[in-house]
Motif scaffolding. Structure first.
Motif, PDB file in Angstrom:
ATOM      1  N   THR A  70      21.431  47.707  -0.966  1.00  0.00           N
ATOM      2  CA  THR A  70      21.269  46.141  -1.248  1.00  0.00           C
ATOM      3  C   THR A  70      21.923  45.376  -0.253  1.00  0.00           C
ATOM      4  O   THR A  70      21.414  44.137  -0.347  1.00  0.00           O
ATOM      5  CB  THR A  70      21.995  45.706  -2.645  1.00  0.00           C
ATOM      6  N   HIS A  71      22.922  45.545   0.616  1.00  0.00           N
ATOM      7  CA  HIS A  71      23.800  44.679   1.643  1.00  0.00           C
ATOM      8  C   HIS A  71      23.500  45.530   2.886  1.00  0.00           C
ATOM      9  O   HIS A  71      23.682  46.549   3.121  1.00  0.00           O
ATOM     10  CB  HIS A  71      24.990  44.529   1.239  1.00  0.00           C
ATOM     11  N   THR A  88      22.178  40.447   5.407  1.00  0.00           N
ATOM     12  CA  THR A  88      21.215  40.173   4.439  1.00  0.00           C
ATOM     13  C   THR A  88      21.595  40.971   3.229  1.00  0.00           C
ATOM     14  O   THR A  88      22.053  42.231   3.281  1.00  0.00           O
ATOM     15  CB  THR A  88      19.943  40.647   4.969  1.00  0.00           C
ATOM     16  N   TYR A  89      21.147  40.488   2.141  1.00  0.00           N
ATOM     17  CA  TYR A  89      21.463  41.113   0.783  1.00  0.00           C
ATOM     18  C   TYR A  89      20.617  40.524  -0.195  1.00  0.00           C
ATOM     19  O   TYR A  89      19.827  39.552  -0.001  1.00  0.00           O
ATOM     20  CB  TYR A  89      22.651  40.659   0.440  1.00  0.00           C
ATOM     21  N   GLU A  90      20.576  41.675  -1.300  1.00  0.00           N
ATOM     22  CA  GLU A  90      19.518  41.241  -2.339  1.00  0.00           C
ATOM     23  C   GLU A  90      20.402  40.365  -3.458  1.00  0.00           C
ATOM     24  O   GLU A  90      21.654  40.832  -3.979  1.00  0.00           O
ATOM     25  CB  GLU A  90      19.166  42.543  -3.084  1.00  0.00           C
ATOM     26  N   GLU A  92      20.086  39.297  -6.335  1.00  0.00           N
ATOM     27  CA  GLU A  92      20.322  39.960  -7.688  1.00  0.00           C
ATOM     28  C   GLU A  92      21.466  40.921  -7.905  1.00  0.00           C
ATOM     29  O   GLU A  92      21.983  41.272  -8.813  1.00  0.00           O
ATOM     30  CB  GLU A  92      18.944  40.546  -8.299  1.00  0.00           C
ATOM     31  N   SER A  97      23.942  35.621  -7.662  1.00  0.00           N
ATOM     32  CA  SER A  97      22.814  35.433  -8.686  1.00  0.00           C
ATOM     33  C   SER A  97      23.685  34.909 -10.171  1.00  0.00           C
ATOM     34  O   SER A  97      22.786  34.600 -10.926  1.00  0.00           O
ATOM     35  CB  SER A  97      22.620  37.271  -9.036  1.00  0.00           C
ATOM     36  N   ILE A 107      15.756  36.454  -0.574  1.00  0.00           N
ATOM     37  CA  ILE A 107      16.727  37.070   0.283  1.00  0.00           C
ATOM     38  C   ILE A 107      17.976  36.458   0.681  1.00  0.00           C
ATOM     39  O   ILE A 107      17.827  35.267   0.958  1.00  0.00           O
ATOM     40  CB  ILE A 107      16.084  37.902   1.375  1.00  0.00           C
ATOM     41  N   ARG A 143       9.786  38.410   2.894  1.00  0.00           N
ATOM     42  CA  ARG A 143      10.442  37.562   1.966  1.00  0.00           C
ATOM     43  C   ARG A 143       9.613  35.981   1.837  1.00  0.00           C
ATOM     44  O   ARG A 143       9.292  35.613   2.720  1.00  0.00           O
ATOM     45  CB  ARG A 143      11.989  37.554   2.070  1.00  0.00           C
TER      46      ARG A 143
END
Length: 202
Positions: A70-71, A88-90, A92, A97, A107, A143
């Motif tokens: 995720t990262h 970059t990371y998600e 959620e 979040s 993103i 994205r």
């Protein structure tokens, strides 16, 4: 001068007129630790939160990040010279979040620019570099929107994002993270958002 990064496979490569070739490389925690440690150890990078860390500790943090789905960390290179650290990371999967409503296609991005060279900063330099990075994040990764969360005290970073077209969001408090592999203190942050259509109209 030979390019020490020439043998590494980029996830994104873009030629910008009058600026050169920008390549986004997956960060190599061992090979890139010296460069990254130098950058994050400078006073100007205080908000990155790594000024007191050793090179080995910096390498360890990014080695851990490399195990995550995720990262992701990247070294941005222009003409054989490292010019930025991109993470970059998600959203959620991140503490951000808890502070805003994550949309599909969001993103998260953290960006640390290399220190200016002997000639100082050049007009338009950051904008052209960010354009290439945005090409990777928004188009390459498909994205819809970028979210950033600079420390509310980091006025230079906030001003830079707004100048690049980001819309300011709320000021939020990111909660403390205290896990065996990672510790992040509570952070008061200025959220800002950049929709893909701003840079890349359909």
């Amino acid at each position: 001068m030979s390019d020490p990064y020439a043998s590494r496979t980029p996830v994104h490569e873009q030629v910008i007129d009058g600026f050169g070739t920008v390549r986004v490389l997956p960060l190599d925690p061992a090979a890139d630790a010296t460069v990254i440690h130098h950058w994050v150890g400078e006073e100007r990078a205080a908000f990155w939160g790594m000024t007191e860390l050793t090179e080995q500790q910096v390498a360890g943090i990014y080695a851990h990040m490399a195990t995550l789905d995720t990262h992701h960390a990247h070294l941005v290179v222009r003409g054989g010279e490292p010019v930025a650290l991109l993470q970059t990371y998600e959203p959620e999967a991140d503490r951000v979040s808890e502070c805003y409503d994550v949309r599909p296609g969001d993103i998260g991005v953290h960006l640390l620019l290399a220190p200016a060279g002997p000639g100082g900063g050049q007009s338009g330099w950051t904008a052209r570099l960010v354009a290439a990075i945005a090409g990777y994040v928004l188009l390459g990764l498909d994205r819809r929107r970028v979210v950033v969360d600079p420390d509310v005290r980091n006025e230079r970073a906030i001003a830079r994002f707004l100048k690049l077209g980001f819309a300011p969001g709320p000021v939020v408090v990111l909660p403390e993270i205290d896990l065996p592999d990672v510790y992040l203190p509570e952070k008061k942050a200025q959220l800002a958002f950049l929709d893909r259509e701003i840079l890349f109209p359909a």
